[in-house]
Structure formats: C-alpha cells, structure tokens
Design a protein around this motif. Structure first.
Motif, mmCIF file in Angstrom:
data_model
loop_
_atom_site.group_PDB
_atom_site.id
_atom_site.type_symbol
_atom_site.label_atom_id
_atom_site.label_comp_id
_atom_site.label_asym_id
_atom_site.label_seq_id
_atom_site.Cartn_x
_atom_site.Cartn_y
_atom_site.Cartn_z
ATOM 1 N N PRO B 21 28.934 48.618 65.611
ATOM 2 C CA PRO B 21 29.292 48.845 67.005
ATOM 3 C C PRO B 21 30.802 48.929 67.166
ATOM 4 C CG PRO B 21 28.443 46.614 66.685
ATOM 5 C CD PRO B 21 28.227 47.339 65.404
ATOM 6 N N GLU B 22 31.245 49.936 67.869
ATOM 7 C CA GLU B 22 32.668 50.202 67.926
ATOM 8 C C GLU B 22 32.929 51.113 69.121
ATOM 9 O OE1 GLU B 22 35.243 50.999 64.064
ATOM 10 O OE2 GLU B 22 34.514 52.870 64.915
ATOM 11 N N THR B 23 33.984 50.813 69.838
ATOM 12 C CA THR B 23 34.451 51.722 70.875
ATOM 13 C C THR B 23 35.735 52.351 70.356
ATOM 14 O OG1 THR B 23 33.406 50.562 72.700
ATOM 15 C CG2 THR B 23 35.405 51.780 73.212
ATOM 16 N N ALA B 24 35.880 53.656 70.566
ATOM 17 C CA ALA B 24 37.060 54.342 70.038
ATOM 18 C C ALA B 24 38.073 54.572 71.143
ATOM 19 C CB ALA B 24 36.651 55.672 69.418
ATOM 20 N N LEU B 25 39.338 54.326 70.815
ATOM 21 C CA LEU B 25 40.435 54.626 71.731
ATOM 22 C C LEU B 25 41.216 55.781 71.107
ATOM 23 C CD1 LEU B 25 42.897 51.994 73.250
ATOM 24 C CD2 LEU B 25 43.325 54.423 73.055
ATOM 25 N N VAL B 26 41.058 56.967 71.663
ATOM 26 C CA VAL B 26 41.661 58.179 71.102
ATOM 27 C C VAL B 26 42.950 58.464 71.860
ATOM 28 C CG1 VAL B 26 41.308 60.631 70.639
ATOM 29 C CG2 VAL B 26 39.374 59.030 70.482
ATOM 30 N N SER B 27 44.063 58.536 71.136
ATOM 31 C CA SER B 27 45.355 58.712 71.798
ATOM 32 C C SER B 27 46.097 59.973 71.370
ATOM 33 C CB SER B 27 46.249 57.490 71.537
ATOM 34 O OG SER B 27 46.408 57.265 70.142
ATOM 35 N N ARG B 28 45.774 60.505 70.199
ATOM 36 C CA ARG B 28 46.511 61.698 69.742
ATOM 37 C C ARG B 28 46.178 62.872 70.665
ATOM 38 N NH1 ARG B 28 46.940 64.139 63.590
ATOM 39 N NH2 ARG B 28 48.179 65.932 64.207
ATOM 40 N N PRO B 29 47.196 63.542 71.233
ATOM 41 C CA PRO B 29 46.916 64.512 72.302
ATOM 42 C C PRO B 29 45.882 65.583 71.934
ATOM 43 C CG PRO B 29 49.257 64.020 72.232
ATOM 44 C CD PRO B 29 48.646 63.308 71.061
ATOM 45 N N ALA B 30 45.986 66.163 70.741
ATOM 46 C CA ALA B 30 45.033 67.225 70.390
ATOM 47 C C ALA B 30 43.620 66.659 70.263
ATOM 48 C CB ALA B 30 45.457 67.910 69.098
ATOM 49 N N ASN B 31 43.513 65.416 69.837
ATOM 50 C CA ASN B 31 42.191 64.791 69.733
ATOM 51 C C ASN B 31 41.599 64.522 71.122
ATOM 52 O OD1 ASN B 31 42.499 64.864 66.998
ATOM 53 N ND2 ASN B 31 42.969 62.685 66.751
ATOM 54 N N VAL B 32 42.458 64.095 72.036
ATOM 55 C CA VAL B 32 42.003 63.871 73.412
ATOM 56 C C VAL B 32 41.508 65.192 73.999
ATOM 57 C CG1 VAL B 32 42.751 63.226 75.742
ATOM 58 C CG2 VAL B 32 43.499 61.873 73.759
ATOM 59 N N ARG B 33 42.280 66.240 73.795
ATOM 60 C CA ARG B 33 41.884 67.546 74.343
ATOM 61 C C ARG B 33 40.564 68.021 73.736
ATOM 62 N NH1 ARG B 33 44.975 72.837 76.369
ATOM 63 N NH2 ARG B 33 43.082 74.001 76.733
ATOM 64 N N TYR B 34 40.416 67.803 72.443
ATOM 65 C CA TYR B 34 39.202 68.231 71.750
ATOM 66 C C TYR B 34 37.969 67.541 72.322
ATOM 67 C CZ TYR B 34 35.942 68.883 67.842
ATOM 68 O OH TYR B 34 34.850 69.205 67.071
ATOM 69 N N LEU B 35 38.110 66.277 72.663
ATOM 70 C CA LEU B 35 36.950 65.483 73.087
ATOM 71 C C LEU B 35 36.744 65.456 74.599
ATOM 72 C CD1 LEU B 35 37.441 62.404 70.721
ATOM 73 C CD2 LEU B 35 35.722 64.207 70.469
ATOM 74 N N ALA B 36 37.791 65.816 75.359
ATOM 75 C CA ALA B 36 37.697 65.635 76.817
ATOM 76 C C ALA B 36 38.153 66.858 77.601
ATOM 77 C CB ALA B 36 38.518 64.420 77.244
ATOM 78 N N GLY B 37 38.689 67.876 76.927
ATOM 79 C CA GLY B 37 39.232 69.021 77.652
ATOM 80 C C GLY B 37 40.663 68.762 78.082
ATOM 81 N N PRO B 38 41.249 69.697 78.837
ATOM 82 C CA PRO B 38 42.651 69.534 79.237
ATOM 83 C C PRO B 38 42.867 68.231 80.001
ATOM 84 C CG PRO B 38 41.884 71.763 79.701
ATOM 85 C CD PRO B 38 40.669 70.972 79.305
ATOM 86 N N ALA B 39 43.954 67.568 79.702
ATOM 87 C CA ALA B 39 44.260 66.270 80.321
ATOM 88 C C ALA B 39 45.774 66.191 80.510
ATOM 89 C CB ALA B 39 43.784 65.138 79.411
ATOM 90 N N PRO B 40 46.235 65.315 81.419
ATOM 91 C CA PRO B 40 47.687 65.182 81.589
ATOM 92 C C PRO B 40 48.349 64.663 80.306
ATOM 93 C CG PRO B 40 46.474 63.947 83.289
ATOM 94 C CD PRO B 40 45.472 64.397 82.277
ATOM 95 N N ALA B 41 49.619 64.959 80.147
ATOM 96 C CA ALA B 41 50.361 64.486 78.971
ATOM 97 C C ALA B 41 50.236 62.976 78.857
ATOM 98 C CB ALA B 41 51.831 64.881 79.097
ATOM 99 N N GLY B 42 49.934 62.486 77.665
ATOM 100 C CA GLY B 42 49.888 61.051 77.427
ATOM 101 C C GLY B 42 48.550 60.401 77.746
ATOM 102 N N ALA B 43 47.589 61.180 78.240
ATOM 103 C CA ALA B 43 46.283 60.597 78.566
ATOM 104 C C ALA B 43 45.585 60.123 77.296
ATOM 105 C CB ALA B 43 45.414 61.633 79.280
ATOM 106 N N VAL B 44 44.783 59.071 77.413
ATOM 107 C CA VAL B 44 44.003 58.571 76.275
ATOM 108 C C VAL B 44 42.538 58.468 76.687
ATOM 109 C CG1 VAL B 44 45.996 57.235 75.477
ATOM 110 C CG2 VAL B 44 44.144 56.092 76.716
ATOM 111 N N LEU B 45 41.682 58.497 75.687
ATOM 112 C CA LEU B 45 40.238 58.557 75.931
ATOM 113 C C LEU B 45 39.551 57.365 75.289
ATOM 114 C CD1 LEU B 45 37.729 60.247 76.833
ATOM 115 C CD2 LEU B 45 37.793 61.273 74.549
ATOM 116 N N LEU B 46 38.688 56.721 76.073
ATOM 117 C CA LEU B 46 37.877 55.627 75.561
ATOM 118 C C LEU B 46 36.464 56.172 75.355
ATOM 119 C CD1 LEU B 46 38.591 52.608 75.088
ATOM 120 C CD2 LEU B 46 37.667 52.156 77.359
#
Lengths: 370, 370
Positions: B21-46
């Motif tokens: 069991p693990e929750t991922a905190l994705v912070s690298r911008p291209a990775n965030v975009r890949y997983l969530a679509g366009p996002a503001p600069a510096g956004a992170v994804l849980l």
C-alpha cells in the motif's frame, strides 16, 4: 569580468570563515553563473577554502565558442567531464581527494537522489548545507549588474515602443508576443527574460496569461508583459493599453486605481523599507477600491540572473530592502469576463541622497489609447 | 482526455499493488502533466490507493482560462492553494490526514530541503521513493501521444520547408532561428520544443550551438535544429545544407559519412534492439571514417513531454527498445575551424510487421545546395 567573479567567490569564502572550514559545492545554475560566469548547462562549482576553485561541466568536445572553459586565471579552472558523469559526483570526488572537512551543498537545489548518491559514494565526506548563501549574496547588485539590467530595460522599452507604433487591431496575442520577442533580440537581447505575455479583452490583467489566438479588438484592454535578458540579467515591464479612441468609464476607473496602487508601492521603495510594506501600500489602495479579493500573492520581486529572485514583496515576507536591490513593482486586477489592468516596472532601490528609486523601465504609464 | 489521464493513474496504482500500500506524490512537472493533464507551474499530484486523486496547485484567483481546475470528473479534483503554500507540503498534509501508510515521493526531483520539510512537519508519514516509475510508464507512448508527436513533426517540417524557400545568404543565425520559431507557432505549435539552433560556417555541426550574429555566407555549411511543441509533445529535426551551388569535396564527403552513420542507426531501430546498439551503429561508421574523437556522448534519446527523455541511445545505456517508443537519431561531426554536419530525425519504433520504424520528420536528407 573574471576578476568580478573571483571577488564574489572571495566573499563567499569570507562567509565560510565564520562557519568553520568548509568547501562549497554550488549547483544552482544562476548561482554558478554568478560566481563563475557563463558555464555549460548543469555545470557545478567547487569553491575551496583557499581560492583554488574548480568548475565541473560538460563542455562540448568540439567547443561551443560562447562558453569557454576557464583556464586557471583568477583562481578558476574548468574540468571537462564525459557525458555520463554527474558534475556533482565529480566535484564531490575532488573534494574527498583534497581531504576537505565539510562539503556544503545547496540542499534547496540538490535532489534527494543526487545527495544520497554523493553520501553513499563518499562516506568520509561530511555533507552540510550551504543554504541560500549565494542567493543572499546575489540580492544586492554591484554596478556591473545594474548596468546589465539597465541595458535590458532599454532594450525592452525600445521593443515595446516599436510595437505601439504598429497596427494592433486584428492581430493575435501569439503573434504580438512573438513579434515582441523578435524585437528584443533585434535590439541586442540574448533572448526574452521570461515568456512574453500578451492578453487582450477578457484575458487582460491575468497574471500569468499565455498568449492565445484571440485577436485584438476595438474597445479591448491590452496587457503586455515582457522583458529582455541581457548578459544573463533579466528585467520586466508590464503595461496596459486600451484599443480605440475612447476608453470606457470602467476602464478609466480601473486603470486609475491600479496606477495609484503601483505608484503607492513605488513610493515606499527605500533602503530600510520592509518587503511587506511595499506590498501593503499597493494592497491597501486596491482593497479600498473593492479589489482585495482578486489580488495575487505579491506585488513584486527581485530581478537579476533570475526573473523571480529574492526579495519577495508579499504580505508574509520578512526583511528590509537595501540599496542597490532591483525589484519589480507589479500590482494588477482582473475582473472575470471583462478584463483587467497590470502595470509592472523594474526599479533599483536607492537612498533619497542618491535620488531615490531608479526607474529602469521608462515607457509611459499614462493610459494610452492605441 | 481526462479518461486517458485516469487510465494512466490506474496503471501507476497497479504498480503500487506490487509494492504494497502506497500513495504517490508526483512532483516532476512532465510527470504531473502526463498523469493529470495541463496544470499550473509547480502543481503536484497525489495518486491515492483508491483512485481519489488530487492535484494541488496555484491557480490564479482570476483563473487562467487555459488551465482549468479539475472538478472531480474521472477521479481527479484540484485544490487551489494560497501563493505561499508549497504544494508538496499541502499534499503531504492531505496524505497524513488520510492516514496513508507510506508516501512515495520522486527523490530524483524533490530537493533535499523540501524532502526534509515534509519529514519534519509530518513525522508520522513514512516517506519512500517512487523512483522513476512515472518516467518508465511514459517511455512507451499510446496512440494519442504518437498522434501529437506526428502533428508536432508535421508543423516542424512545414516551418523548415518554408525557410528553405527563402533567401538565406546575408541573414544572421539569430534571425533565422527566430523566423523558424515564428513559423512553428504560425502553423499551430504551442511553441518551440527546445531553443532553435542555427549554425553556419565554422559553427555548423556544433551540438548545442546557440545562434549568434554570424551571417550566412556562400560556401557555408548551415546546420538547423528545431522542433515544435504540440499539446505538450516535442519532436526534433536537424538538417545540414550547403549554401551556394557547388559543395566542396570535403563537404560532400563529410555529409555522406554522417548520413551513412545516421542511416545505420535508423536501421537498427526495432523492438528488442539494445539502446547501445543504436548508438554503436552510428559510432562505428563515424569512427571508421576517422571522426571517433569528435563524437558526443550519445546518438539519440526519447522524446515526448520532454525533449531529452528516456531512453538514452548511448554507449553505457542498458535496456532494449520496445514498440511505440519515439526516439531521435542524431549523429553529428564538427571539424573545429571548418564546420560540420548534423542530421536528426524523430522516429517511432515499430515492428517489421507494422512496417518498421515510423519516420515522423520527413524533410529530405539529400544534401541540398541552397
């Protein structure tokens, strides 16, 4: 220039004298450039205790002519690495060979993975935190740096001035932004200091607006924000215009309140002024006019080798301005669906005896109807 | 598109199933975009264990229209933060509130200082390393991504083709680069995929050459390297031309050997081919012709949301190509003082049954005299 960089490294070393013997590993690109001059992407700098400093980087084997490898003058030599070698690891290896007691790294720049790689590979090296020592040093600019900023601002004013003489109606935000960037380079910029923002109609006044295919129309507000990069130094200007001969009443009123806020903030700029007081001066005017909710997180920031460097002029910022600190003052208001106003200047803090704040971006702030 | 992103997040979650069991905190911008679509600069994804994913970012209070805040469709919602809140800290706070067992962060992207801030503020959170899990997932592209790359390449070929029809002699490298970038945007690019390189005369063939004020002259080699960014996806083309009617013998010979090396590398592209074998194919041709010493660290790399992503086609790279992996093939030789040749293509690896490698950048590779 190499003597300037040597003097900056000496100042960093002088800091070390107070923290105990320490060699600094500087990895943040703008910090490397500040202390060593232009370097290849990813290069890192080892600032020793004695003045024998080394730049580790990937110089192209064929030699990109614009980035020469330091040859040892002014106490700096360059070590060219093979493509697969991480400059941070190469610098740490050198530090271990030299038997340094403590290696201070930039923990706010180095990733966890690179830091761990160094700690694992060189267990005898004691890694400490350099913190933002170089950023602190960069805050107050010397006259060489201010001269570069002044040139950047001159180029920016010229590019903007030329745009204002051309026909704007019917052109897209994207094209206007590209034309501004071309004019910056025409006038001698290395390139834009940041992506040029052109926002028209309902987009006007949005802080980070990226240009779209929307065309300029009669009656629009047009917000333009651009800056030149010159010898690495970046300035910023923002202006809002109205398209057509007679601005609407709401446009005149909104412009006047933003202009008043911007002027209030500019007038606080003096050595000793609190960062937050600059922001508050603008914020109070805008809040009193009913625009408090729409405000961004700050009213300005330092500029130099980076466009958003310290200090931050924001409500939670602590610290006081010193002389020779260049900052932007850039309040703005956006009314959703209608548009808005931003007015940005770059100024250098100077004492009253030195004539007060030096305005670098001199394009008029009257509301021009184009 | 939001279903595409949801499916990608599900695949990342499937990986978690194997790691516990693990929750991922994705912070690298291209990775965030890949997983969530366009996002503001510096956004992170849980990315949670259950599919309730959250994007933390600084949306402009006035709402930059091109980056909407996810509303909860497809299992993703956006949380808008105040300007001074670090999205990484906000995401960690949410993870702690949700009682997650382990929070996997991107140690290759997160700085030591931010990592420590999270560890200090949330001592009950066990921080683990997500590693390059998202980058690994990004390596093989789906057809939506390849379609975006194909469009990027079409735009790039068109911009380059138009340049070739214009007069080149007497124009500076800087102006040609700016014109190419303008044409990219004219044809629908979001912007350049990377800084356009135009190198003429003795600059030609230098890998990372930044355009200067040198003007194109009769008899020059002219190396041009550019790419469009389209819906976030970046392609790359490089071509070398000769200026004037009759190339010199050394120019023809050098062009032929680089072309032969580039073709040899392209011909190795197939599912199952070792990364290093692609590089070796080009390297052997160039080394046999006496140019081994002048070669750069690699012959190509993956492209996608970033221009230099995995895989690296280099001597020390380990791994094998799979189908639907887009890569560049870009050998080059620079002879100091004379000039050189680079030929870059972007291709998608396909099996022989699918017709073999798909060439995206179709501008001719004959030696054109312009």
């Amino acid at each position: 220039m190499s003597e300037v960089h040597a003097a900056r490294r000496s100042r960093l070393r002088a800091r070390h004298a107070s923290t105990g013997p320490e060699t600094a590993l500087v990895s943040r690109p703008a910090n490397v450039r500040y202390l060593a001059g232009p370097a290849p992407a990813g290069a890192v700098l080892l600032v020793g205790e004695s003045g024998d400093d080394i730049l580790f980087g990937h110089w192209d084997p064929a030699g990109a002519p614009e980035v020469p490898r330091p040859a040892g003058d002014s106490g700096l030599r360059g070590v060219a690495l093979d493509g697969h070698v991480d400059p941070v690891v190469a610098a740490a290896a050198q530090a271990e060979r030299a038997g340094v007691a403590a290696l201070a790294v930039e923990e706010h720049h180095l990733t966890v993975a690179r830091h761990r790689a160094v700690a694992t590979e060189f267990p005898r090296l004691r890694l400490t935190d350099l913190g933002c020592a170089v950023e602190q040093q960069r805050l107050v600019k010397d006259e060489d740096e201010i001269a570069a900023l002044r040139s950047a601002a001159e180029i920016t004013d010229r590019a903007l001035g030329e745009l204002l003489e051309s026909i704007l109606v019917g052109r897209t935000e994207r094209h206007l932004a590209l034309e501004l960037e071309r004019r910056l380079v025409d006038h001698g910029a290395d390139g834009p200091a940041f992506p040029t923002s052109v926002a028209t109609g309902s987009h006007s006044g949005v802080a980070g607006h990226r240009p779209t295919d929307r065309r300029v129309e009669e009656g629009d507000f047009l917000t333009v924000r651009l800056g030149a990069r010159y010898r690495g130094y970046r300035c910023q200007i923002g202006r809002t215009f109205v398209i057509g001969t007679s601005p609407a009443t709401w446009q005149i009123e909104l412009y006047e309140v933003v202009f008043a806020a911007q002027r209030a903030a500019r007038e606080t700029l003096a050595p000793g002024a609190e960062y937050r007081a600059v922001d508050l001066a603008a914020r109070e005017v805008l809040t009193a006019a009913g625009h408090g909710a729409a405000l961004g997180p700050g009213t300005g920031h330092g500029v130099g080798l980076e466009i958003g460097e310290d200090p931050q002029l924001a409500p939670a910022a602590t610290g006081r301005l010193g002389p020779c600190v260049p900052v932007t003052v850039e309040p703005g208001v956006h009314l959703p669906g209608r548009g808005g106003v931003r007015i940005d200047d770059t100024l250098v803090v100077r004492s009253a005896a030195d004539g007060g704040p030096e305005l670098l971006t001199i394009t008029t702030k009257e509301l021009l109807a184009l």
